[in-house]
Write a protein that holds these residues in place. Structure first.
Motif, PDB file in Angstrom:
ATOM      1  N   GLN A 181       0.813  -1.221   0.000  1.00 35.90           N
ATOM      2  CA  GLN A 181       0.000   0.000   0.000  1.00 35.90           C
ATOM      3  C   GLN A 181       0.848   1.273   0.000  1.00 35.90           C
ATOM      4  N   ASN A 182       2.041   1.184   0.593  1.00 33.29           N
ATOM      5  CA  ASN A 182       2.931   2.358   0.645  1.00 33.29           C
ATOM      6  C   ASN A 182       3.918   2.414  -0.514  1.00 33.29           C
ATOM      7  N   PHE A 183       3.721   1.545  -1.496  1.00 30.96           N
ATOM      8  CA  PHE A 183       4.647   1.497  -2.630  1.00 30.96           C
ATOM      9  C   PHE A 183       4.728   2.851  -3.316  1.00 30.96           C
ATOM     10  N   LYS A 184       5.965   3.253  -3.634  1.00 29.77           N
ATOM     11  CA  LYS A 184       6.191   4.555  -4.277  1.00 29.77           C
ATOM     12  C   LYS A 184       6.303   4.368  -5.792  1.00 29.77           C
ATOM     13  N   ALA A 185       5.224   4.668  -6.459  1.00 34.95           N
ATOM     14  CA  ALA A 185       5.237   4.585  -7.926  1.00 34.95           C
ATOM     15  C   ALA A 185       5.972   5.787  -8.499  1.00 34.95           C
ATOM     16  N   ARG A 186       6.504   5.618  -9.708  1.00 35.95           N
ATOM     17  CA  ARG A 186       7.137   6.723 -10.432  1.00 35.95           C
ATOM     18  C   ARG A 186       6.262   7.081 -11.622  1.00 35.95           C
ATOM     19  N   PRO A 187       6.334   8.330 -12.068  1.00 32.46           N
ATOM     20  CA  PRO A 187       5.439   8.763 -13.159  1.00 32.46           C
ATOM     21  C   PRO A 187       5.537   7.911 -14.422  1.00 32.46           C
ATOM     22  N   ASP A 188       6.724   7.339 -14.690  1.00 32.26           N
ATOM     23  CA  ASP A 188       6.838   6.557 -15.931  1.00 32.26           C
ATOM     24  C   ASP A 188       6.575   5.064 -15.735  1.00 32.26           C
ATOM     25  N   ASP A 189       6.193   4.646 -14.527  1.00 33.43           N
ATOM     26  CA  ASP A 189       5.823   3.242 -14.309  1.00 33.43           C
ATOM     27  C   ASP A 189       4.615   2.878 -15.166  1.00 33.43           C
ATOM     28  N   ILE A 190       4.562   1.628 -15.605  1.00 28.53           N
ATOM     29  CA  ILE A 190       3.374   1.123 -16.300  1.00 28.53           C
ATOM     30  C   ILE A 190       2.821  -0.038 -15.488  1.00 28.53           C
ATOM     31  N   LEU A 191       1.573   0.105 -15.059  1.00 26.30           N
ATOM     32  CA  LEU A 191       0.931  -0.936 -14.257  1.00 26.30           C
ATOM     33  C   LEU A 191       0.064  -1.806 -15.161  1.00 26.30           C
ATOM     34  N   ILE A 192       0.317  -3.104 -15.128  1.00 21.85           N
ATOM     35  CA  ILE A 192      -0.495  -4.067 -15.887  1.00 21.85           C
ATOM     36  C   ILE A 192      -1.461  -4.688 -14.890  1.00 21.85           C
ATOM     37  N   ALA A 193      -2.741  -4.389 -15.056  1.00 23.71           N
ATOM     38  CA  ALA A 193      -3.739  -4.843 -14.086  1.00 23.71           C
ATOM     39  C   ALA A 193      -4.730  -5.798 -14.751  1.00 23.71           C
ATOM     40  N   THR A 194      -5.038  -6.893 -14.065  1.00 28.39           N
ATOM     41  CA  THR A 194      -6.008  -7.861 -14.588  1.00 28.39           C
ATOM     42  C   THR A 194      -6.639  -8.623 -13.433  1.00 28.39           C
ATOM     43  N   TYR A 195      -7.792  -9.199 -13.701  1.00 32.00           N
ATOM     44  CA  TYR A 195      -8.308 -10.256 -12.841  1.00 32.00           C
ATOM     45  C   TYR A 195      -7.498 -11.502 -13.224  1.00 32.00           C
ATOM     46  N   PRO A 196      -7.225 -12.419 -12.276  1.00 32.75           N
ATOM     47  CA  PRO A 196      -6.394 -13.587 -12.624  1.00 32.75           C
ATOM     48  C   PRO A 196      -6.908 -14.339 -13.859  1.00 32.75           C
ATOM     49  N   LYS A 197      -5.973 -14.807 -14.645  1.00 33.31           N
ATOM     50  CA  LYS A 197      -6.227 -15.644 -15.826  1.00 33.31           C
ATOM     51  C   LYS A 197      -6.949 -14.896 -16.950  1.00 33.31           C
ATOM     52  N   ALA A 198      -6.522 -13.667 -17.184  1.00 31.17           N
ATOM     53  CA  ALA A 198      -7.161 -12.858 -18.240  1.00 31.17           C
ATOM     54  C   ALA A 198      -6.180 -12.450 -19.333  1.00 31.17           C
ATOM     55  N   LYS A 251       3.060  -5.711 -12.453  1.00 36.38           N
ATOM     56  CA  LYS A 251       1.725  -6.280 -12.619  1.00 36.38           C
ATOM     57  C   LYS A 251       1.002  -6.408 -11.287  1.00 36.38           C
ATOM     58  N   THR A 252      -0.341  -6.382 -11.378  1.00 35.32           N
ATOM     59  CA  THR A 252      -1.156  -6.551 -10.178  1.00 35.32           C
ATOM     60  C   THR A 252      -2.481  -7.213 -10.542  1.00 35.32           C
ATOM     61  N   HIS A 253      -3.036  -7.950  -9.577  1.00 33.41           N
ATOM     62  CA  HIS A 253      -4.405  -8.459  -9.718  1.00 33.41           C
ATOM     63  C   HIS A 253      -5.337  -7.725  -8.749  1.00 33.41           C
ATOM     64  N   LEU A 254      -4.842  -6.708  -8.090  1.00 35.70           N
ATOM     65  CA  LEU A 254      -5.671  -6.013  -7.097  1.00 35.70           C
ATOM     66  C   LEU A 254      -6.852  -5.320  -7.767  1.00 35.70           C
ATOM     67  N   PRO A 255      -8.038  -5.389  -7.141  1.00 30.54           N
ATOM     68  CA  PRO A 255      -9.151  -4.600  -7.666  1.00 30.54           C
ATOM     69  C   PRO A 255      -8.815  -3.120  -7.569  1.00 30.54           C
ATOM     70  N   VAL A 256      -9.475  -2.318  -8.358  1.00 29.81           N
ATOM     71  CA  VAL A 256      -9.090  -0.917  -8.535  1.00 29.81           C
ATOM     72  C   VAL A 256      -8.982  -0.151  -7.211  1.00 29.81           C
ATOM     73  N   GLN A 257      -9.874  -0.443  -6.264  1.00 30.16           N
ATOM     74  CA  GLN A 257      -9.887   0.322  -5.002  1.00 30.16           C
ATOM     75  C   GLN A 257      -8.709  -0.030  -4.087  1.00 30.16           C
ATOM     76  N   LEU A 258      -7.986  -1.130  -4.390  1.00 30.10           N
ATOM     77  CA  LEU A 258      -6.857  -1.520  -3.540  1.00 30.10           C
ATOM     78  C   LEU A 258      -5.494  -1.223  -4.178  1.00 30.10           C
ATOM     79  N   VAL A 259      -5.510  -0.667  -5.388  1.00 27.98           N
ATOM     80  CA  VAL A 259      -4.241  -0.292  -6.038  1.00 27.98           C
ATOM     81  C   VAL A 259      -3.580   0.808  -5.205  1.00 27.98           C
ATOM     82  N   PRO A 260      -2.280   0.666  -4.912  1.00 23.78           N
ATOM     83  CA  PRO A 260      -1.594   1.710  -4.129  1.00 23.78           C
ATOM     84  C   PRO A 260      -1.844   3.106  -4.703  1.00 23.78           C
ATOM     85  N   LYS A 261      -2.128   4.037  -3.819  1.00 20.33           N
ATOM     86  CA  LYS A 261      -2.526   5.398  -4.236  1.00 20.33           C
ATOM     87  C   LYS A 261      -1.490   6.094  -5.109  1.00 20.33           C
TER      88      LYS A 261
END
Length: 277
Positions: A13-30, A89-99
């Motif tokens: 939750q406290n992960f420090k993202a950088r502006p150029d990071d690319i997050l790949i988000a999915t529900y598992p097995k998609a 990458k993450t499988h977290l639902p949108v509301q749990l993605v680190p701010k």
């Protein structure tokens, strides 16, 4: 959630993202690994070709919320990435993605797969992945899936959550697994357009060939065969990669029940899926 995704929760939750990071988000097995590899080749296929044969995809594209004992935690791997951009990458639902991902206006690539093929793929995945709860038989699993009693919650909430987020957050590129199967090259072009990446057509063709399902299934750097938590004797991590395999699993009664439930759960969204191509 299983403890493998909550053991390191505070750091996630406290992960420090950088502006150029690319997050790949999915529900598992998609199609997570598929898009991860597509992006990895797009950015580093030419500039760091040695990565392709020496580092498995799960080290190149860390799975943010993981805390598996066999490899460093996802947060740790992401922090140590020397590449720019960092692909995470993450499988977290949108509301749990680190701010910090939203605060830094990071680009998010979301991949969604139709629920029927998704549940079939998830069932076989749970059978072979020792880090996942026992799936039970097919009918039990299907009912649990419909009830949202799966790791990472309900498919319906997940796909709709990111779809709604897209309306207020323009840096989300929403992709469909079925579109990728239908025309991989076209979807790669659209992805490049979203990312503002210009790649020569010869290079794009090379990427399209490399990310073909059969090629990835044979590639030990992308097929997860080096992770001891997966039992390939039960089922391969990359099984079929097709649209419509659900027809081999659903009974007529299950299909009718599922359609009824689906209609109810998806009645308030403009999100539409195809179950065949």
């Amino acid at each position: 959630m299983t403890h493998y995704f909550t053991d390191n929760w505070e750091n996630v939750q406290n992960f420090k993202a950088r502006p150029d990071d690319i997050l790949i988000a999915t529900y598992p097995k998609a199609g997570t690994t598929w898009v991860s590899y597509m992006l990895d080749l797009l950015y580093f296929g030419d500039t760091a070709p040695e990565r392709q044969t020496s580092l498995p995809i799960y080290m190149r594209v860390p799975f943010l919320e993981t805390a598996f004992p066999v490899i460093p935690a996802g947060v740790e791997l992401a922090d140590k990435l020397a590449t720019t951009p960092r692909l995470i990458k993450t499988h977290l639902p949108v509301q749990l993605v680190p701010k910090s991902f939203w605060e830094q206006n990071c680009r998010v690539v979301y991949v969604a797969r139709n629920a029927k093929d998704n549940v079939v793929s998830y069932f076989h995945f749970d059978r072979m992945n020792m880090g996942q709860p026992e799936p039970g038989d097919w009918s039990t699993f299907l009912q649990n899936y419909m009830d949202g009693q799966k790791v990472f919650g309900a498919w319906y909430d997940h796909v709709c959550g990111y779809w709604e987020k897209k309306k207020m957050y323009s840096n989300i590129h929403y992709m469909f697994f079925e579109d990728m199967v239908e025309d991989t090259g076209r979807e790669l072009d659209r992805l490049c357009s979203f990312l503002g990446v210009s790649t020569p057509s010869k290079e794009r063709q090379k990427i399209t060939n490399s990310i073909h399902f059969d090629a990835m299934k044979q590639n030990n750097m992308t097929n997860y065969s080096s992770l001891p938590v997966m039992d390939f004797k039960i089922s391969p991590f990359m099984r079929k990669g097709k649209v419509g395999d659900w027809k081999n699993h659903f009974t007529v009664a299950q299909n009718e029940q599922f359609d009824e439930h689906y209609k109810e759960r998806m009645k308030n969204t403009t999100l539409r899926f195809r179950t065949e191509v």
